[in-house]
Every structure is written in C-alpha cells, then in structure tokens.
Motif scaffolding. Structure first.
Motif, short mmCIF file in Angstrom:
data_model
loop_
_atom_site.label_atom_id
_atom_site.label_comp_id
_atom_site.label_asym_id
_atom_site.label_seq_id
_atom_site.Cartn_x
_atom_site.Cartn_y
_atom_site.Cartn_z
N UNK A 92 -31.29 59.26 -129.36
CA UNK A 92 -31.70 59.24 -130.70
C UNK A 92 -33.45 58.78 -130.55
N UNK A 93 -33.39 57.66 -129.90
CA UNK A 93 -34.98 57.29 -129.83
C UNK A 93 -35.85 58.43 -129.19
N UNK A 94 -35.36 59.06 -128.23
CA UNK A 94 -36.37 60.13 -127.59
C UNK A 94 -36.49 61.33 -128.84
N UNK A 95 -35.52 61.70 -129.26
CA UNK A 95 -35.40 62.59 -130.47
C UNK A 95 -36.44 62.13 -131.49
N UNK A 96 -36.29 60.99 -131.87
CA UNK A 96 -37.47 60.75 -132.88
C UNK A 96 -38.76 60.49 -132.41
N UNK A 97 -38.94 60.07 -131.00
CA UNK A 97 -40.32 60.30 -130.39
C UNK A 97 -41.03 61.54 -130.29
N UNK A 98 -40.06 62.64 -130.16
CA UNK A 98 -40.51 63.97 -130.45
C UNK A 98 -41.03 64.29 -131.61
N UNK A 99 -40.29 64.20 -132.56
CA UNK A 99 -40.55 64.36 -133.98
C UNK A 99 -41.91 63.50 -134.38
N UNK A 100 -42.10 62.23 -133.91
CA UNK A 100 -43.34 61.65 -134.35
C UNK A 100 -44.49 62.36 -133.57
N UNK A 101 -44.58 62.64 -132.29
CA UNK A 101 -45.55 63.26 -131.74
C UNK A 101 -45.88 64.79 -132.44
N UNK A 102 -44.86 65.47 -132.69
CA UNK A 102 -45.06 66.82 -133.36
C UNK A 102 -45.60 66.76 -134.62
N UNK A 103 -45.50 65.57 -134.96
CA UNK A 103 -46.12 65.26 -136.58
C UNK A 103 -47.23 64.26 -136.62
N UNK A 104 -48.07 64.39 -135.47
CA UNK A 104 -49.33 63.60 -135.61
C UNK A 104 -49.15 62.20 -135.52
N UNK A 105 -48.22 61.57 -135.02
CA UNK A 105 -47.89 60.08 -135.25
C UNK A 105 -47.56 59.49 -133.69
N UNK A 106 -48.18 58.65 -133.01
CA UNK A 106 -47.60 58.01 -131.77
C UNK A 106 -46.79 56.83 -132.21
N UNK A 107 -45.41 56.80 -132.08
CA UNK A 107 -44.59 55.86 -132.15
C UNK A 107 -43.89 55.94 -131.06
N UNK A 108 -43.33 54.74 -130.44
CA UNK A 108 -42.81 54.73 -129.13
C UNK A 108 -41.24 54.11 -129.35
#
Ligand code: PLP
Length: 463
Positions: A403-419
């Motif tokens: 789930x973490x990886x899924x969320x990171x993908x959505x973050x990148x795609x929405x202009x936000x770097x979260x780890x």
C-alpha cells in the motif's frame, strides 16, 4: 555535445541511465522497465523534471535540503572557495581556514561540552569514525574490552560496512555479510506497530529498559557505546513515546558507556530545535551530523565530540583514521553559508513557532482519513500509518509496503514527493516551506490517500 548544457530528451536520458548508472537502494531491472524520473532543476521547495513537471519536494531531497533549493549565496561561497583553495588536506599537521571556521561554528551551536569536530563526507562514514573512535577511547582509558556497540532494530546509520551494521535494517543485513562483529541490536520504540496492549508511556519505558538488559547480558566491561537517532528517520519517522529518552539517558548515566546521538536527520532544525538531542534533553558524548549541515549542497558529515572524549583521544597518540576529503574546504565553506542562512532567516525558530505548529495541526487531522491510523509529527518530520483497521492498528492483508508503494506512486503522479517506509508515508520538507505550501502539500496528500484507498478497495486489499 555537452550533456550538461544541452541534454537529449527524457527517453534517451533514461536509456543511457539504465545502460550505465547503478542506482542506490534500487531494483535495477525494475527501474530499467519504467525509467527514472529525471530531475533537472529546483527552486525553493519545488523540483522540475526533464518533462517540465513541477513537483513539491516534501522530503527535502533525502531529508537534507533544509534551506531549500536555489540559494545563490551558497553557490557563490562554493565558487569563491574553489578559486581560493579548491582542496587541501587536514592530515600531517596542516589545516585550512574553512575547516577551522566550521569547527568553531559547530562547537558554538552544539549543546553541552560537544566542542570538537572530526570531519567525514556524510553520515555513514562519520558513524564509521564513531565506531573506531569509541573503541580507541576505551582502549586509551585502559579498558580495551569495552568494544561492543548497542544499537536498535530498524535504525538507520548509513550504508558503509559499519554504518549498515549499526543500522538495524534486516534487508541490508541480508546482503554482504552484515552485521560486522561487535554490534548488538535492541528493539525500537515503535508503539504503533509493536506496542500491543501497553500504553505508549509504559511501552517507551519497557523498550528503553532493553538497553539496560543488553548491557547486563554483554557485561558493562564489554560495552563501548549506545547509538540512536533521537527520532528514527529512514525507519519511518518513528517518534518515540515521551517516556523513552529520559529512561535511556538515565541508563546511560548509570553505566559507564558512551552515548552517540545520530543527528544526521534530526540536526539543523528538523525537530524544531537546532538538534534533536535538545528536543529530548539527550546529553550525548558524540553527535553524528551530515545532511542538513550543508543542506545537501556539498558532501560533508562530522562527528562532534565531547571535551572528555576528545582530550583522551588527543593524548592517546596518533588516531590512525581519516578521509582524503575530511574537512573538504569547499564543503566547509558551503556548510558555513548554509548555517548562516539557517540562523539569519530564523528557520529553526520558524519551524518551532510558526510553520511547524501550523503543519502539525493539519497533519494530525489526516488521522480522520479512513486510510490513516495515526498521524504523528515533531517539528518538520512527520508520518502517517496506513491501516485497514484503526482500532486494532492492523496491517493490510498484503505484503508489507504494498500500500505504501501504491501511495507513493499516486504522490509522484500528483506532483508531491512523499516517501513510503512499509505502509507508513513520511514527509520531511525543507524548513522554508510556507503556510501556503503546507496547505498545498496537505491538499495533495489527501488526494493521494483518497486515490490509494479507492485503488486498494478495487484490488481487494482493503477490508
Ligand atoms: C542518511 C543517514 C545516515 C547516512 O548518511 P550518508 O550521508 O548517506 O552517508 C546516517 N544516519 C542517519 C540517521 C541518516 O538518516
């Protein structure tokens, strides 16, 4: 063609990257499939990639760009130093002005009797220095059996042989024959994952007492030091219960062992004080610093050492240790300018009193989101634990990190770097993040959690 001033388009760069560039902490084959996102430039808290996308960098690079990107005065300090003296060493009874000036500055801002600086290039090799230094210290004290170093599971202390051994990352220990001998690990103070039915307070004390038990098990005559991050960073921003550090400090005081605070992330304002040790009233004998020391503008780290330890080491003959680039003049000049900015712009005070409390209020409200179990923050380092069942603090029915990886993908795609660390999402933004940046960051984070929740419901991971 000079690729730096006139580079080929993104796809060509990606092909060259996968042909020739081995990335840290990366599955090379998987990266070759998708190609890396290529960052071209940055200003303030914003990155721009080679496709022209602008991305809010809520991780400050790798937790390091405390003063934000695009500081001309740091570039000028580096250029000036390169022209004046690009390199000289600090071995063999020589020194130079930048190394001297930065050592004086670090002694001034470091708490207590931490007044002596041994330079490294980053956090990992500074921790290697610490391992050799504390053992050398005890040998000089006539106690050569005191060699064991106690650390914690899920700690991060770097990637060198000693750094990764001190760290408690099982994935790292599984490769390359780690840990090296003489390093021992106790459990971490991660109440959310491991606290069970205990209150955070009781759990914090119980986890701290594991240090005392480990000292007893190994024998105090065999233990050199305990090392810990005030707040675990790479482990997932694990903010310890308030009861933890006072108990650790008392145990260190009661036993003859040195305390090493790894301030590589916590140092230079991240927790709302100059050092994390000051946020938790920790009195270390040695602090490891790097990252925010130069805001990432140049490679530098250091061990900041107490009067007592430094004096014993100074009188013990030659310390046979050092790096070609220990106290690199350009890195020291960069660090000095970075610290000047940090102080003059009152960035640490700002985190403590203005933007930190503002971010804290908004961040903690994320716990109302159906995907979020806890939302914790200290200064400008924060994390959320994602869970399908808040009250049970349950993990997902999917391998940890899915789930973490899924969320990171959505973050990148929405202009936000979260780890992501497992199924925790973390941020550690530049200290120059403004209130309106906070609003935007939270708005994007909520969108990321909405999209992630929808996706895992579709995929049957959320029940
Ligand atoms: C990043 C980090 C290190 C390692 O620093 P490098 O500069 O990557 O060698 C060590 N300790 C902590 C706490 C870190 O976060």
């Amino acid at each position: 063609m000079n690729m730096l001033t006139n580079h080929p388009p993104t796809e060509a760069l990606q092909a060259i990257d996968s042909a020739h560039h081995m990335h840290p902490f990366t599955n090379g084959a998987a990266l070759a499939e998708i190609g890396p996102r290529i960052i071209k430039s940055a200003r303030g808290v914003w990155l721009t990639d080679t496709n022209g996308n602008r991305i809010l960098d809520a991780m400050a690079g790798l937790w390091c760009v405390n003063v934000g990107y695009g500081r001309d005065s740091i570039a000028e300090a580096a250029a000036r130093q390169m022209r004046e003296l690009p390199y000289y060493n600090t071995f063999f009874q020589t020194s130079h002005v930048p190394a001297i000036a930065l050592a004086q500055k670090l002694a001034e801002i470091a708490p207590g009797n931490l007044n002596h600086v041994f330079y490294a290039l980053g956090g990992s090799d500074a921790n290697d220095t610490n391992v050799r230094l504390v053992r050398h210290y005890w040998a000089a004290m006539g106690k050569p059996t005191k060699t064991a170093i106690i650390s914690r599971k899920n700690a991060y202390h770097g990637s060198t042989m000693a750094g990764a051994s001190l760290g408690g990352m099982s994935g790292m220990h599984a490769q390359g024959g780690l840990p090296i001998p003489g390093i021992h690990h106790i459990n971490q103070p991660d109440w959310w994952s491991e606290g069970g039915e205990m209150s955070p307070k009781d759990f914090g004390i119980a986890r701290a007492r594991e240090l005392e038990a480990k000292i007893a098990e190994l024998g105090e005559d065999n233990v050199a030091a305990f090392i810990a991050e005030p707040i675990q960073g790479a482990g997932g921003v694990i903010i310890p219960p308030e009861s933890y550090w006072p108990e650790i400090q008392a145990i260190c005081d009661a036993h003859e062992i040195l305390l090493i605070a790894d301030e590589v992330i916590c140092g230079f304002g991240r927790t709302g004080k100059m050092f994390g040790s000051q946020s938790y009233d920790i009195r270390p004998d040695i602090m490891t610093v790097a990252k925010g020391l130069s805001s990432g503008y140049a490679a530098i780290g250091a061990s900041i050492v107490s009067d007592d330890v430094a004096q014993v080491v100074a009188e013990a003959g030659e310390f046979n240790h050092g790096y070609t680039y220990s106290g690199h003049p350009v890195s020291c000049a960069v660090a000095l300018e970075n610290l000047r900015i940090l102080e003059e712009e009152k960035l640490v005070e700002n985190v403590a009193e203005v933007t930190g409390p503002y971010l804290a209020e908004k961040w903690q409200a994320l716990a109302d989101h159906p995907l979020i179990g806890e939302a914790t923050i200290r200064g400008f380092m924060a994390s959320v634990a994602m869970t399908p069942d808040k009250s049970a603090r349950a993990p997902f029915e999917a391998p940890k990190g899915t789930v973490g990886l899924i969320a990171r993908g959505h973050a990148f795609a929405n202009g936000l770097v979260m780890r992501h660390v497992g199924d925790r999402m973390i941020v550690a933004p530049p200290l120059v993040l403004t209130k309106s940046d906070v609003d935007l960051m939270i708005e994007r984070a909520v969108k990321v959690f909405d999209l992630s929740l929808a996706q895992i419901k579709d995929e049957g991971i959320y029940r």
